[in-house]
Design an enzyme around this catalytic site. Structure first.
Site, mmCIF file in Angstrom:
data_model
loop_
_atom_site.group_PDB
_atom_site.id
_atom_site.type_symbol
_atom_site.label_atom_id
_atom_site.label_comp_id
_atom_site.label_asym_id
_atom_site.label_seq_id
_atom_site.Cartn_x
_atom_site.Cartn_y
_atom_site.Cartn_z
ATOM 1 N N HIS A 308 7.288 -4.218 0.448
ATOM 2 C CA HIS A 308 7.981 -2.915 0.685
ATOM 3 C C HIS A 308 9.406 -3.048 1.309
ATOM 4 O O HIS A 308 9.558 -3.918 2.106
ATOM 5 C CB HIS A 308 7.131 -2.011 1.473
ATOM 6 C CG HIS A 308 7.322 -0.487 1.426
ATOM 7 N ND1 HIS A 308 8.463 0.086 2.132
ATOM 8 C CD2 HIS A 308 6.950 0.510 0.536
ATOM 9 C CE1 HIS A 308 8.524 1.356 1.320
ATOM 10 N NE2 HIS A 308 7.569 1.422 0.725
ATOM 11 N N ASP A 366 0.221 1.310 -2.997
ATOM 12 C CA ASP A 366 -0.257 1.116 -4.536
ATOM 13 C C ASP A 366 -1.400 0.014 -4.662
ATOM 14 O O ASP A 366 -2.132 0.093 -5.818
ATOM 15 C CB ASP A 366 0.803 0.780 -5.427
ATOM 16 C CG ASP A 366 1.808 1.850 -5.503
ATOM 17 O OD1 ASP A 366 1.321 3.141 -5.787
ATOM 18 O OD2 ASP A 366 2.973 1.816 -5.585
HETATM 19 N N1 CMC Z 1 5.610 -10.953 -4.947
HETATM 20 C C1 CMC Z 1 6.161 -11.999 -4.712
HETATM 21 N N2 CMC Z 1 7.197 -12.371 -4.053
HETATM 22 C C2 CMC Z 1 7.937 -10.773 -3.523
HETATM 23 C C3 CMC Z 1 7.132 -9.618 -3.711
HETATM 24 C C4 CMC Z 1 5.918 -9.583 -4.535
HETATM 25 N N3 CMC Z 1 5.374 -8.276 -4.672
HETATM 26 N N4 CMC Z 1 8.065 -8.606 -3.313
HETATM 27 C C5 CMC Z 1 8.958 -9.263 -2.695
HETATM 28 N N5 CMC Z 1 8.907 -10.385 -2.827
HETATM 29 C C6 CMC Z 1 9.834 -11.583 -2.307
HETATM 30 C C7 CMC Z 1 11.110 -11.506 -3.180
HETATM 31 O O1 CMC Z 1 11.211 -12.526 -4.383
HETATM 32 C C8 CMC Z 1 12.152 -11.812 -2.309
HETATM 33 O O2 CMC Z 1 12.111 -13.405 -1.886
HETATM 34 P P1 CMC Z 1 13.282 -14.229 -1.527
HETATM 35 O O3 CMC Z 1 13.883 -13.695 -0.256
HETATM 36 O O4 CMC Z 1 12.902 -15.695 -1.410
HETATM 37 O O5 CMC Z 1 14.408 -13.946 -2.771
HETATM 38 C C9 CMC Z 1 11.824 -11.302 -0.766
HETATM 39 O O6 CMC Z 1 10.252 -11.223 -0.986
HETATM 40 C C10 CMC Z 1 12.394 -9.827 -0.719
HETATM 41 O O7 CMC Z 1 12.162 -8.937 -1.622
HETATM 42 P P2 CMC Z 1 13.279 -7.973 -2.339
HETATM 43 O O8 CMC Z 1 13.013 -7.775 -3.920
HETATM 44 O O9 CMC Z 1 14.507 -8.485 -1.941
HETATM 45 O O10 CMC Z 1 12.633 -6.664 -1.689
HETATM 46 P P3 CMC Z 1 13.095 -5.241 -2.002
HETATM 47 O O11 CMC Z 1 12.945 -4.373 -0.752
HETATM 48 O O12 CMC Z 1 14.134 -5.151 -2.591
HETATM 49 O O13 CMC Z 1 11.643 -4.712 -2.984
HETATM 50 C C11 CMC Z 1 9.621 -4.025 -3.841
HETATM 51 C C12 CMC Z 1 10.643 -4.031 -2.546
HETATM 52 C C13 CMC Z 1 8.616 -3.245 -3.265
HETATM 53 C C14 CMC Z 1 10.415 -3.323 -5.056
HETATM 54 C C15 CMC Z 1 9.028 -5.426 -3.883
HETATM 55 O O14 CMC Z 1 8.318 -6.006 -2.651
HETATM 56 C C16 CMC Z 1 8.074 -5.259 -5.216
HETATM 57 O O15 CMC Z 1 8.538 -5.610 -6.308
HETATM 58 N N6 CMC Z 1 6.768 -5.429 -5.023
HETATM 59 C C17 CMC Z 1 5.897 -5.334 -6.075
HETATM 60 C C18 CMC Z 1 5.992 -4.141 -6.890
HETATM 61 C C19 CMC Z 1 4.909 -3.045 -5.668
HETATM 62 O O16 CMC Z 1 4.235 -3.076 -5.136
HETATM 63 N N7 CMC Z 1 5.800 -1.733 -5.669
HETATM 64 C C20 CMC Z 1 5.053 -0.656 -4.823
HETATM 65 C C21 CMC Z 1 6.040 -0.388 -3.562
HETATM 66 S S1 CMC Z 1 5.331 0.538 -2.584
HETATM 67 C C22 CMC Z 1 4.985 2.345 -3.255
HETATM 68 C C23 CMC Z 1 6.352 2.770 -3.927
HETATM 69 O O17 CMC Z 1 7.430 2.738 -3.751
HETATM 70 O O18 CMC Z 1 5.632 3.416 -5.023
#
Ligand code: CMC
Length: 432
Positions: A308, A366
């Protein structure tokens, strides 16, 4: 007391600007960059708004480091334990918990609007029969501006109020209709003697051929899901609503922008994706294979339901839903749900893994909301629709707040242009 400031110095030109620091009730302070371009000739660069506050807001507060979520100052745990969805709607919209009379009036107002125009039901019939229910919802809510154009004057507080009531009241009807249509079953009409959650379950599951008894355990679980999803400050879909409505677009069109944004798997679509992942895993013994993929930098695969932008400890909504999952399965006499067991094992293994702990990737809302909805017999493709139904009030509260905020202007982000320098047009026969 002297104004607190941050000084930005351009080391190339020596120009400097003092920017005021603004402090809210809780959370990190911000520095106000609005005069920066005028004084320094530079913008800030922040793709994904990682370090940018786009507005000030009274509605919802999240402390992602300690796992706190509050609506209008009330902790989510207290609202989840003691309130109901319509009371939470009133709170989000009006800023205070209602008196008995205020709540009754609000419930009556919502009840007055639960039916949808019969013309909308013919409109549904134009959709492809097995389209995703979110496709119906985006279309149907957008179409509300055609059916209810008598409440689209955003400068009128009365119009804003009526369209808010219409959206909250009609969302369960439209959501249930999207399911009924995709199943080829007749639409049900809303029943105002039922509460918000019961009415939705009735419209979704009742068929004309047999009596339908609402399962109180399911209605209670749905009430919890709705409360937990009701608002979440400036997330992607809420920011989409604010940006769309900053042009003074009508409320139905603006909420439609929020629904479209919510649909994506990185946001509200994740609840559906979680179930797909758990089904793919099939057996807990396969979990390491999926964890390995999620950690592989050369593989775009992500473990859905983990991570998140703000929660770097735990998502309080996930904790509440996980507890509710245990309760629901116990109440239903389900001693062994393989999917839930796989989810618990996945959570355990991921949390023990350095990759996830170093990046502070915890299960988010989620991760468990899909599991509880599946246990209630709700089809997977309706999960994000239910999220949209719950979040509608949050989008509306944020929209109304924005419309009354004298500081808000049309949303117009800037960019760092990295394209070609000026060049001359080459006629087609002269191009290489
Ligand atoms: N699985 C594996 N690695 C992950 C994941 C994941 N679900 N989420 C983040 N990472 C890693 C990412 O690869 C990055 O690694 P590095 O620093 O080595 O490059 C690091 O963690 C930071 O990730 P980010 O993409 O920069 O983080 P963000 O804040 O931009 O994204 C997120 C947040 C929720 C989009 C992301 O964690 C994600 O794609 N999660 C899976 C989808 C999900 O469950 N979404 C629901 C969110 S909660 C409710 C809502 O908003 O609807």
């Amino acid at each position: 007391m002297a104004e607190e400031t941050v000084t930005i110095i351009d080391n190339t030109t020596g120009k400097r600007v003092d920017l005021p620091i603004l402090r809210g009730t809780h959370g990190p302070a911000v520095f106000d960059v609005r005069k920066m371009y005028a004084e320094l000739g530079m913008f800030t660069y922040d793709p994904g708004f990682v370090s940018t506050a786009t507005c000030s807001s009274y509605i919802t507060y999240i402390d992602g480091d300690t796992g706190i979520l509050m609506y209008r100052g009330y902790p989510i745990e207290q609202l989840a334990a003691k309130s109901n969805y319509l009371e939470v709607c009133y709170l989000l919209l009006n800023g205070e918990l209602p008196s008995t009379t205020q709540l009754q009036t609000f419930e009556r107002n919502i009840g007055d609007h639960t039916m949808v125009h019969e013309g909308m039901r013919s409109f549904y019939r134009g959709f492809w029969h097995d389209a995703h229910p979110m496709a119906f919802l985006v279309g149907a809510v957008g179409a509300m501006s055609a059916f209810y154009h008598d409440s689209t004057d955003v400068s009128s507080p009365r119009h804003r109020e009526i369209s808010a009531h219409r959206l909250i009241a009609k969302m369960p009807t439209l959501a249930a209709d999207s399911y009924k249509y995709s199943m080829g079953q007749p639409f049900n009409y809303p029943t105002n003697s039922l509460n918000y959650s019961e009415n939705f379950l009735y419209m979704m599951f009742a068929v004309p051929t047999a009596p339908y008894e609402i399962n109180p355990i399911h209605a209670k679980a749905l009430n919890l899901i709705l409360i937990l999803h009701a608002d979440h400050e400036q997330n992607a879909s809420t920011s989409s609503v604010r940006l769309a409505s900053s042009s003074l677009a009508n409320p139905f069109a603006s909420i439609c922008a929020g629904i479209a944004s919510l649909w994506g798997p990185a946001h509200g679509g994740a609840n559906e994706a979680v179930i797909r992942t758990l089904n793919e895993i099939e057996d807990p013994k396969n979990i390491p294979k999926f964890i390995k993929r999620a950690k592989d930098k050369n593989d775009p695969y992500r473990l859905m339901g983990f991570g998140h932008r703000i929660y770097k400890n735990f998502d309080p909504r996930a904790t509440l839903i996980r507890d509710a999952c245990h309760e629901l399965l116990d109440d239903m006499g389900v001693s062994d749900d393989p999917l839930f067991d796989t989810a618990l094992e996945l959570e355990r293994i991921a949390l023990e893994d350095d990759y996830f702990s170093e990046r502070k990737l915890y299960p988010n809302v989620d991760f468990y909301s899909g599991i509880i909805m599946r246990a209630m017999g709700i089809p997977v493709n309706m999960f994000t629709v239910i999220f949209a139904m719950a979040r509608t009030v949050g989008w509306i509260a944020q929209w109304m707040e924005m419309m009354d905020d004298p500081e808000q202007r049309i949303g117009r982000p800037r960019q760092l242009y990295v394209g070609h320098e000026k060049r001359d047009y080459i006629p087609i026969d002269k191009r290489p």
